[in-house]
Design a protein around this motif. Structure first.
Motif, PDB file in Angstrom:
ATOM      1  N   PHE A  44     -12.267  37.974  13.067  1.00 46.74           N
ATOM      2  CA  PHE A  44     -13.551  37.934  13.743  1.00 46.74           C
ATOM      3  C   PHE A  44     -14.055  39.369  13.881  1.00 46.74           C
ATOM      4  N   ARG A  45     -15.326  39.509  14.183  1.00 44.20           N
ATOM      5  CA  ARG A  45     -15.862  40.831  14.451  1.00 44.20           C
ATOM      6  C   ARG A  45     -16.928  40.747  15.546  1.00 44.20           C
ATOM      7  N   GLN A  46     -17.108  41.859  16.202  1.00 42.75           N
ATOM      8  CA  GLN A  46     -18.131  41.926  17.242  1.00 42.75           C
ATOM      9  C   GLN A  46     -18.767  43.308  17.218  1.00 42.75           C
ATOM     10  N   ALA A  47     -20.074  43.313  17.031  1.00 43.07           N
ATOM     11  CA  ALA A  47     -20.855  44.544  17.053  1.00 43.07           C
ATOM     12  C   ALA A  47     -21.433  44.731  18.453  1.00 43.07           C
ATOM     13  N   PRO A  48     -21.732  45.956  18.837  1.00 43.02           N
ATOM     14  CA  PRO A  48     -22.298  46.197  20.170  1.00 43.02           C
ATOM     15  C   PRO A  48     -23.558  45.380  20.406  1.00 43.02           C
ATOM     16  N   GLY A  49     -23.598  44.694  21.531  1.00 35.96           N
ATOM     17  CA  GLY A  49     -24.769  43.905  21.880  1.00 35.96           C
ATOM     18  C   GLY A  49     -24.884  42.583  21.161  1.00 35.96           C
ATOM     19  N   LYS A  50     -23.882  42.234  20.366  1.00 33.85           N
ATOM     20  CA  LYS A  50     -23.927  40.980  19.613  1.00 33.85           C
ATOM     21  C   LYS A  50     -22.743  40.100  19.982  1.00 33.85           C
ATOM     22  N   GLU A  51     -22.878  38.812  19.691  1.00 39.98           N
ATOM     23  CA  GLU A  51     -21.780  37.892  19.941  1.00 39.98           C
ATOM     24  C   GLU A  51     -20.695  38.060  18.868  1.00 39.98           C
ATOM     25  N   ARG A  52     -19.492  37.701  19.254  1.00 43.83           N
ATOM     26  CA  ARG A  52     -18.400  37.720  18.287  1.00 43.83           C
ATOM     27  C   ARG A  52     -18.646  36.659  17.228  1.00 43.83           C
ATOM     28  N   GLU A  53     -18.385  36.995  15.977  1.00 41.52           N
ATOM     29  CA  GLU A  53     -18.588  36.047  14.893  1.00 41.52           C
ATOM     30  C   GLU A  53     -17.360  35.956  14.010  1.00 41.52           C
ATOM     31  N   GLY A  54     -17.135  34.770  13.483  1.00 43.39           N
ATOM     32  CA  GLY A  54     -16.045  34.578  12.556  1.00 43.39           C
ATOM     33  C   GLY A  54     -16.371  35.177  11.208  1.00 43.39           C
ATOM     34  N   VAL A  55     -15.434  35.873  10.634  1.00 42.59           N
ATOM     35  CA  VAL A  55     -15.621  36.518   9.337  1.00 42.59           C
ATOM     36  C   VAL A  55     -14.916  35.722   8.242  1.00 42.59           C
ATOM     37  N   ALA A  56     -13.642  35.386   8.481  1.00 44.05           N
ATOM     38  CA  ALA A  56     -12.861  34.655   7.483  1.00 44.05           C
ATOM     39  C   ALA A  56     -11.689  33.969   8.168  1.00 44.05           C
ATOM     40  N   GLY A  57     -11.279  32.829   7.600  1.00 40.78           N
ATOM     41  CA  GLY A  57     -10.150  32.092   8.148  1.00 40.78           C
ATOM     42  C   GLY A  57      -9.238  31.616   7.038  1.00 40.78           C
ATOM     43  N   ALA A  58      -7.979  31.350   7.381  1.00 37.11           N
ATOM     44  CA  ALA A  58      -7.002  30.911   6.389  1.00 37.11           C
ATOM     45  C   ALA A  58      -6.053  29.884   6.981  1.00 37.11           C
ATOM     46  N   PHE A  59      -5.735  28.879   6.167  1.00 37.04           N
ATOM     47  CA  PHE A  59      -4.767  27.842   6.528  1.00 37.04           C
ATOM     48  C   PHE A  59      -3.662  27.803   5.470  1.00 37.04           C
ATOM     49  N   SER A  60      -2.608  27.094   5.800  1.00 34.49           N
ATOM     50  CA  SER A  60      -1.525  26.822   4.840  1.00 34.49           C
ATOM     51  C   SER A  60      -1.004  28.114   4.210  1.00 34.49           C
ATOM     52  N   GLY A  61      -0.718  29.078   5.060  1.00 34.79           N
ATOM     53  CA  GLY A  61      -0.143  30.320   4.566  1.00 34.79           C
ATOM     54  C   GLY A  61      -1.070  31.126   3.685  1.00 34.79           C
ATOM     55  N   GLY A  62      -2.367  30.849   3.783  1.00 28.58           N
ATOM     56  CA  GLY A  62      -3.336  31.587   2.997  1.00 28.58           C
ATOM     57  C   GLY A  62      -3.819  30.852   1.758  1.00 28.58           C
ATOM     58  N   ASP A  63      -3.314  29.651   1.524  1.00 23.52           N
ATOM     59  CA  ASP A  63      -3.734  28.881   0.340  1.00 23.52           C
ATOM     60  C   ASP A  63      -5.156  28.333   0.470  1.00 23.52           C
TER      61      ASP A  63
END
Length: 123
Positions: A37-56
């Motif tokens: 996730f990432r969060q910039a000043p003055g902004k809400e936290r946002e999801g950037v990337a996700g992984a399941f199954s050990g990265g598969d």
């Protein structure tokens, strides 16, 4: 006790690359869901990337698709985020998150969080 420690942040010019790492202890990264996730000043936290199954199985926010790659080294119990073609709007504090529940959405309420690493992209 679970601990997630991010590293690899820094300052780069637009078009540059960085590789973030998230070393986990007390938690097995191949279990459940891992995400950045990432969060910039003055902004809400946002999801950037996700992984399941050990990265598969991986998912990306539209804003980073084609530029960022999430991966895992399960033997090293480490999550990575390779960031290429960085833009000034990618400037934010980046957080690693882990949750042991498999399946469902990668944009979820995560059980464990790191403290983050700062990424600054200048134009």
């Amino acid at each position: 006790q679970v601990e997630l420690v991010e590293s690899g942040g820094g300052s780069v010019q637009a078009g540059g690359s960085l590789r973030l790492s998230c070393k986990a202890s007390g938690y097995i990264v191949r279990a459940g869901c891992m995400a950045w996730f990432r969060q910039a000043p003055g902004k809400e936290r946002e999801g950037v990337a996700g992984a399941f199954s050990g990265g598969d199985i991986t998912y990306y926010a539209d804003s980073v698709k084609g530029r960022f790659t999430i991966s895992q080294d399960n033997a090293q119990n480490t999550l990575y985020l390779q960031m290429n073609s960085l833009k000034p709007e990618d400037t934010a504090r980046y957080y690693c998150a882990a949750d042991p529940v498999p399946g469902g959405s990668w944009r979820r309420t995560f059980a464990y969080w790191g403290r983050g690493t700062q990424v600054t992209v200048s134009s």
